[in-house]
Scaffold this motif. Sequence first.
Motif, PDB file in Angstrom:
ATOM      1  N   GLY A  22       0.818  -1.212   0.000  1.00  0.00           N
ATOM      2  CA  GLY A  22       0.000   0.000   0.000  1.00  0.00           C
ATOM      3  C   GLY A  22       0.848   1.256   0.000  1.00  0.00           C
ATOM      4  N   GLN A  23       1.881   1.275   0.831  1.00  0.00           N
ATOM      5  CA  GLN A  23       2.768   2.440   0.877  1.00  0.00           C
ATOM      6  C   GLN A  23       3.492   2.622  -0.453  1.00  0.00           C
ATOM      7  OE1 GLN A  23       5.220   1.667   4.287  1.00  0.00           O
ATOM      8  NE2 GLN A  23       3.550   2.032   5.728  1.00  0.00           N
ATOM      9  N   LEU A  24       3.973   1.526  -1.031  1.00  0.00           N
ATOM     10  CA  LEU A  24       4.687   1.590  -2.302  1.00  0.00           C
ATOM     11  C   LEU A  24       3.765   2.071  -3.420  1.00  0.00           C
ATOM     12  CD1 LEU A  24       7.501   0.337  -3.695  1.00  0.00           C
ATOM     13  CD2 LEU A  24       5.816  -1.241  -4.588  1.00  0.00           C
ATOM     14  N   GLU A  25       2.588   1.470  -3.522  1.00  0.00           N
ATOM     15  CA  GLU A  25       1.649   1.811  -4.598  1.00  0.00           C
ATOM     16  C   GLU A  25       1.143   3.255  -4.500  1.00  0.00           C
ATOM     17  OE1 GLU A  25       0.442   0.336  -7.305  1.00  0.00           O
ATOM     18  OE2 GLU A  25       0.926  -1.781  -7.079  1.00  0.00           O
ATOM     19  N   CYS A  26       1.069   3.802  -3.302  1.00  0.00           N
ATOM     20  CA  CYS A  26       0.531   5.153  -3.116  1.00  0.00           C
ATOM     21  C   CYS A  26       1.604   6.236  -3.133  1.00  0.00           C
ATOM     22  CB  CYS A  26      -0.265   5.216  -1.808  1.00  0.00           C
ATOM     23  SG  CYS A  26      -1.760   4.216  -1.844  1.00  0.00           S
ATOM     24  N   LYS A  43      -7.830   1.075  -0.594  1.00  0.00           N
ATOM     25  CA  LYS A  43      -8.232   0.622  -1.933  1.00  0.00           C
ATOM     26  C   LYS A  43      -7.158  -0.286  -2.539  1.00  0.00           C
ATOM     27  CE  LYS A  43     -11.349   4.359  -3.249  1.00  0.00           C
ATOM     28  NZ  LYS A  43     -11.564   5.480  -4.181  1.00  0.00           N
ATOM     29  N   VAL A  44      -5.903   0.061  -2.319  1.00  0.00           N
ATOM     30  CA  VAL A  44      -4.805  -0.782  -2.801  1.00  0.00           C
ATOM     31  C   VAL A  44      -4.858  -2.138  -2.110  1.00  0.00           C
ATOM     32  CG1 VAL A  44      -2.286  -1.050  -2.859  1.00  0.00           C
ATOM     33  CG2 VAL A  44      -3.319   1.163  -3.417  1.00  0.00           C
ATOM     34  N   HIS A  45      -5.085  -2.142  -0.788  1.00  0.00           N
ATOM     35  CA  HIS A  45      -5.184  -3.409  -0.051  1.00  0.00           C
ATOM     36  C   HIS A  45      -6.286  -4.282  -0.631  1.00  0.00           C
ATOM     37  CE1 HIS A  45      -3.306  -1.507   3.848  1.00  0.00           C
ATOM     38  NE2 HIS A  45      -2.491  -1.491   2.807  1.00  0.00           N
ATOM     39  N   GLU A  46      -7.431  -3.691  -0.890  1.00  0.00           N
ATOM     40  CA  GLU A  46      -8.557  -4.462  -1.432  1.00  0.00           C
ATOM     41  C   GLU A  46      -8.244  -5.007  -2.825  1.00  0.00           C
ATOM     42  OE1 GLU A  46     -11.224  -5.608   0.166  1.00  0.00           O
ATOM     43  OE2 GLU A  46     -10.221  -4.703   1.884  1.00  0.00           O
ATOM     44  N   LYS A  47      -7.587  -4.205  -3.635  1.00  0.00           N
ATOM     45  CA  LYS A  47      -7.200  -4.664  -4.974  1.00  0.00           C
ATOM     46  C   LYS A  47      -6.316  -5.907  -4.871  1.00  0.00           C
ATOM     47  CE  LYS A  47      -3.887  -3.426  -8.462  1.00  0.00           C
ATOM     48  NZ  LYS A  47      -2.939  -2.433  -8.909  1.00  0.00           N
ATOM     49  N   TYR A  48      -5.314  -5.841  -4.009  1.00  0.00           N
ATOM     50  CA  TYR A  48      -4.396  -6.971  -3.876  1.00  0.00           C
ATOM     51  C   TYR A  48      -5.071  -8.170  -3.214  1.00  0.00           C
ATOM     52  CZ  TYR A  48      -0.409  -4.586  -5.820  1.00  0.00           C
ATOM     53  OH  TYR A  48       0.450  -3.967  -6.697  1.00  0.00           O
ATOM     54  N   ARG A  49      -5.953  -7.925  -2.267  1.00  0.00           N
ATOM     55  CA  ARG A  49      -6.699  -9.042  -1.662  1.00  0.00           C
ATOM     56  C   ARG A  49      -7.519  -9.769  -2.723  1.00  0.00           C
ATOM     57  NH1 ARG A  49      -7.908  -5.335   2.868  1.00  0.00           N
ATOM     58  NH2 ARG A  49      -6.536  -5.978   4.559  1.00  0.00           N
ATOM     59  N   SER A  50      -8.044  -9.033  -3.691  1.00  0.00           N
ATOM     60  CA  SER A  50      -8.860  -9.667  -4.733  1.00  0.00           C
ATOM     61  C   SER A  50      -8.020 -10.596  -5.608  1.00  0.00           C
ATOM     62  CB  SER A  50      -9.554  -8.609  -5.599  1.00  0.00           C
ATOM     63  OG  SER A  50      -8.649  -8.002  -6.495  1.00  0.00           O
ATOM     64  N   HIS A  51      -6.696 -10.435  -5.582  1.00  0.00           N
ATOM     65  CA  HIS A  51      -5.808 -11.304  -6.344  1.00  0.00           C
ATOM     66  C   HIS A  51      -5.480 -12.595  -5.609  1.00  0.00           C
ATOM     67  CE1 HIS A  51      -4.033  -7.567  -8.600  1.00  0.00           C
ATOM     68  NE2 HIS A  51      -5.309  -7.734  -8.821  1.00  0.00           N
ATOM     69  N   VAL A  73      17.163  -9.112   7.867  1.00  0.00           N
ATOM     70  CA  VAL A  73      15.935  -8.496   8.359  1.00  0.00           C
ATOM     71  C   VAL A  73      14.749  -8.823   7.435  1.00  0.00           C
ATOM     72  CG1 VAL A  73      14.892  -6.295   9.067  1.00  0.00           C
ATOM     73  CG2 VAL A  73      17.332  -6.651   9.361  1.00  0.00           C
ATOM     74  N   ASN A  74      15.057  -9.276   6.208  1.00  0.00           N
ATOM     75  CA  ASN A  74      14.013  -9.661   5.264  1.00  0.00           C
ATOM     76  C   ASN A  74      13.176  -8.470   4.808  1.00  0.00           C
ATOM     77  OD1 ASN A  74      13.011 -11.796   3.774  1.00  0.00           O
ATOM     78  ND2 ASN A  74      11.362 -12.199   5.232  1.00  0.00           N
ATOM     79  N   THR A  75      13.808  -7.357   4.580  1.00  0.00           N
ATOM     80  CA  THR A  75      13.145  -6.110   4.209  1.00  0.00           C
ATOM     81  C   THR A  75      12.585  -6.172   2.795  1.00  0.00           C
ATOM     82  OG1 THR A  75      14.753  -4.931   5.564  1.00  0.00           O
ATOM     83  CG2 THR A  75      13.489  -3.607   3.994  1.00  0.00           C
ATOM     84  N   PRO A  76      11.298  -5.861   2.617  1.00  0.00           N
ATOM     85  CA  PRO A  76      10.766  -5.784   1.249  1.00  0.00           C
ATOM     86  C   PRO A  76      11.324  -4.546   0.553  1.00  0.00           C
ATOM     87  CG  PRO A  76       9.066  -5.225   2.850  1.00  0.00           C
ATOM     88  CD  PRO A  76      10.289  -5.600   3.626  1.00  0.00           C
ATOM     89  N   ILE A  77      11.739  -4.721  -0.709  1.00  0.00           N
ATOM     90  CA  ILE A  77      12.338  -3.601  -1.442  1.00  0.00           C
ATOM     91  C   ILE A  77      11.569  -3.259  -2.713  1.00  0.00           C
ATOM     92  CG2 ILE A  77      14.625  -4.078  -0.501  1.00  0.00           C
ATOM     93  CD1 ILE A  77      15.355  -5.121  -3.378  1.00  0.00           C
ATOM     94  N   GLY A  78      10.568  -4.049  -3.064  1.00  0.00           N
ATOM     95  CA  GLY A  78       9.810  -3.758  -4.268  1.00  0.00           C
ATOM     96  C   GLY A  78       8.773  -4.830  -4.540  1.00  0.00           C
TER      97      GLY A  78
END
Length: 180
Positions: A22-26, A43-51, A73-78
């Motif tokens: 959500g932070q990345l997409e926005c 809205k981004v969360h809901e879009k991805y949940r639908s996938h 640390v397993n940091t998401p980068i993209g």
Amino acid sequence: MEFVGEKVRITTATEQDLNFIGQLECDTSIWSFDETVETDEEKVHEKYRSHFPATDEEAYAYDWVIRRVNDPVNTPIGIVQMWSYVDFRKSWELGYAVLPEYAGNGYGSEATQLLLQFAFQEIQAHKVVGMCNSENVRSAALMEHVGMTREAVYKEELWWNNQWTDQYFYSILDKEFKGV
């Protein structure tokens, strides 16, 4: 599901990844070459949940989170993703984004290579396409780096920065893909 390369690994996006996604997409600075950017994280969360597949039925979209292989640390980068482009033709469209502080290190191209490997080897795609604003030279370079061919220039396709801008259309066929 997970695919691992030399520098990155991509893992299927889960509910636990939605805050990052959500932070990345926005973040409008990351999507500066897009016509519009969704700014509502829910809205981004809901879009991805639908996938997220509800059953074992074939998905119409696949979303993956990119992480560095040697990051304790397993940091998401993209993110790297694809969705059905023309279902009956077994054609998929891809997309990707890497946080600016990790850009330029080959993470996005390796993650895209892993996604293409998944597309052609796991779900038997015939073709994968990608599109970008003609001003987005880094995105165009990434697609060319992973073996995609620019097939078309859609003239004045995008309304961007208060002017009409061309859009590049790239593709790669299953028989052209060499893998990682």
